[in-house]
Motif scaffolding. Structure first.
Motif, PDB file in Angstrom:
ATOM      1  N   GLU A  54       1.390  -0.971  -0.088  1.00 31.53           N
ATOM      2  CA  GLU A  54       0.042   0.011  -0.457  1.00 31.53           C
ATOM      3  C   GLU A  54       1.057   1.276  -0.334  1.00 31.53           C
ATOM      4  O   GLU A  54       1.060   2.328  -0.591  1.00 31.53           O
ATOM      5  N   TYR A  55       2.092   1.328   0.940  1.00 28.46           N
ATOM      6  CA  TYR A  55       2.631   2.714   0.338  1.00 28.46           C
ATOM      7  C   TYR A  55       3.568   2.365  -0.172  1.00 28.46           C
ATOM      8  O   TYR A  55       3.774   3.675  -1.576  1.00 28.46           O
ATOM      9  N   LEU A  56       4.161   1.760  -1.637  1.00 31.44           N
ATOM     10  CA  LEU A  56       3.926   1.509  -2.294  1.00 31.44           C
ATOM     11  C   LEU A  56       3.448   2.480  -3.394  1.00 31.44           C
ATOM     12  O   LEU A  56       3.964   3.361  -4.607  1.00 31.44           O
ATOM     13  N   GLU A  57       2.613   1.389  -3.729  1.00 32.73           N
ATOM     14  CA  GLU A  57       1.539   1.940  -4.539  1.00 32.73           C
ATOM     15  C   GLU A  57       1.134   3.779  -4.052  1.00 32.73           C
ATOM     16  O   GLU A  57       0.574   4.455  -5.251  1.00 32.73           O
ATOM     17  N   TYR A  58       0.806   4.281  -2.889  1.00 38.35           N
ATOM     18  CA  TYR A  58       0.365   5.274  -2.788  1.00 38.35           C
ATOM     19  C   TYR A  58       1.012   6.174  -3.312  1.00 38.35           C
ATOM     20  O   TYR A  58       1.027   7.106  -3.574  1.00 38.35           O
ATOM     21  N   ASN A  59       2.655   5.774  -3.229  1.00 40.78           N
ATOM     22  CA  ASN A  59       3.464   6.723  -3.636  1.00 40.78           C
ATOM     23  C   ASN A  59       3.797   6.896  -4.770  1.00 40.78           C
ATOM     24  O   ASN A  59       5.047   7.477  -5.445  1.00 40.78           O
ATOM     25  N   TYR A 113       5.449   3.750  -6.459  1.00 46.02           N
ATOM     26  CA  TYR A 113       6.403   2.835  -6.830  1.00 46.02           C
ATOM     27  C   TYR A 113       6.493   1.549  -7.467  1.00 46.02           C
ATOM     28  O   TYR A 113       6.286   0.634  -6.309  1.00 46.02           O
ATOM     29  N   LYS A 114       5.433   1.797  -8.874  1.00 38.82           N
ATOM     30  CA  LYS A 114       4.674   0.283  -9.366  1.00 38.82           C
ATOM     31  C   LYS A 114       5.854  -0.374  -9.703  1.00 38.82           C
ATOM     32  O   LYS A 114       5.211  -1.639  -9.185  1.00 38.82           O
ATOM     33  N   TYR A 115       7.070  -0.407  -9.807  1.00 34.79           N
ATOM     34  CA  TYR A 115       8.439  -1.778 -10.379  1.00 34.79           C
ATOM     35  C   TYR A 115       8.596  -2.046  -8.876  1.00 34.79           C
ATOM     36  O   TYR A 115       8.596  -3.216  -8.809  1.00 34.79           O
ATOM     37  N   THR A 116       8.097  -1.460  -8.200  1.00 31.23           N
ATOM     38  CA  THR A 116       9.142  -2.013  -6.629  1.00 31.23           C
ATOM     39  C   THR A 116       8.524  -2.772  -6.142  1.00 31.23           C
ATOM     40  O   THR A 116       8.070  -3.808  -5.152  1.00 31.23           O
ATOM     41  N   ALA A 117       6.447  -2.777  -6.383  1.00 30.53           N
ATOM     42  CA  ALA A 117       5.728  -3.006  -5.788  1.00 30.53           C
ATOM     43  C   ALA A 117       5.586  -4.382  -6.504  1.00 30.53           C
ATOM     44  O   ALA A 117       5.175  -5.627  -5.916  1.00 30.53           O
ATOM     45  N   SER A 118       6.102  -4.420  -8.001  1.00 28.78           N
ATOM     46  CA  SER A 118       5.744  -5.616  -8.706  1.00 28.78           C
ATOM     47  C   SER A 118       6.595  -6.494  -8.570  1.00 28.78           C
ATOM     48  O   SER A 118       6.710  -8.112  -8.615  1.00 28.78           O
ATOM     49  N   VAL A 119       7.697  -6.215  -7.727  1.00 29.71           N
ATOM     50  CA  VAL A 119       9.025  -7.091  -7.476  1.00 29.71           C
ATOM     51  C   VAL A 119       8.945  -7.747  -5.921  1.00 29.71           C
ATOM     52  O   VAL A 119       8.888  -8.691  -5.930  1.00 29.71           O
ATOM     53  N   LEU A 120       7.894  -6.763  -5.102  1.00 29.03           N
ATOM     54  CA  LEU A 120       7.396  -7.222  -3.787  1.00 29.03           C
ATOM     55  C   LEU A 120       6.433  -8.021  -4.086  1.00 29.03           C
ATOM     56  O   LEU A 120       6.788  -9.472  -3.318  1.00 29.03           O
ATOM     57  N   MET A 121       5.783  -8.039  -4.754  1.00 31.68           N
ATOM     58  CA  MET A 121       4.465  -9.468  -5.263  1.00 31.68           C
ATOM     59  C   MET A 121       5.087 -10.410  -5.715  1.00 31.68           C
ATOM     60  O   MET A 121       4.804 -11.231  -5.093  1.00 31.68           O
ATOM     61  N   ALA A 122       6.114 -10.554  -7.105  1.00 26.94           N
ATOM     62  CA  ALA A 122       6.828 -11.557  -7.436  1.00 26.94           C
ATOM     63  C   ALA A 122       7.139 -12.149  -5.890  1.00 26.94           C
ATOM     64  O   ALA A 122       7.320 -13.631  -6.213  1.00 26.94           O
TER      65      ALA A 122
END
Length: 117
Positions: A59-64, A66-75
């Motif tokens: 949520e923090y990454l998406e709020y800011n 940081y969509k590519y960082t969020a995609s790595v977290l999800m993977a």
């Protein structure tokens, strides 16, 4: 006439000023990670605590944005693709949101709650 080196420098400067260069680099890192990630290797089962922590980070990454960082977290984490409901997250973390808290990140709300003790 401009040299190739000068054109490269101008192009790099322009992309940096627009913020596009950082996005391109992040996208390349995410794509390299996805290409190297072993999809056949099972992810560990998420505990309730890790599920909530990962969701706060997402949520923090998406709020800011940081969509590519969020995609790595999800993977890497195996977090479910569908985000947890914000009200559910607040309830699980015992956070009471007021009207002003609805426009901020739950991570920020959690931190402001903890620092108000």
């Amino acid at each position: 006439m401009a040299t190739v080196a000068e054109l490269k420098a101008v192009l790099k400067d322009t992309l940096e000023k627009r913020g596009a260069l950082a996005q391109i680099k992040a996208r390349i890192r995410a794509e390299v990670f996805n290409a190297l990630d072993d999809q056949g290797e099972p992810r560990p089962t998420l505990s309730r605590e890790n599920l909530l922590i990962n969701e706060l980070i997402r949520e923090y990454l998406e709020y800011n944005r940081y969509k590519y960082t969020a995609s790595v977290l999800m993977a890497e984490s195996g977090q479910p693709e569908v985000p947890l409901d914000r009200q559910f997250l607040a309830q699980e973390l015992n956070i009471v949101e007021d009207a002003s808290g609805k426009s901020t990140s739950p991570v920020w709300n959690s931190l402001s709650f903890l620092t108000s003790w």
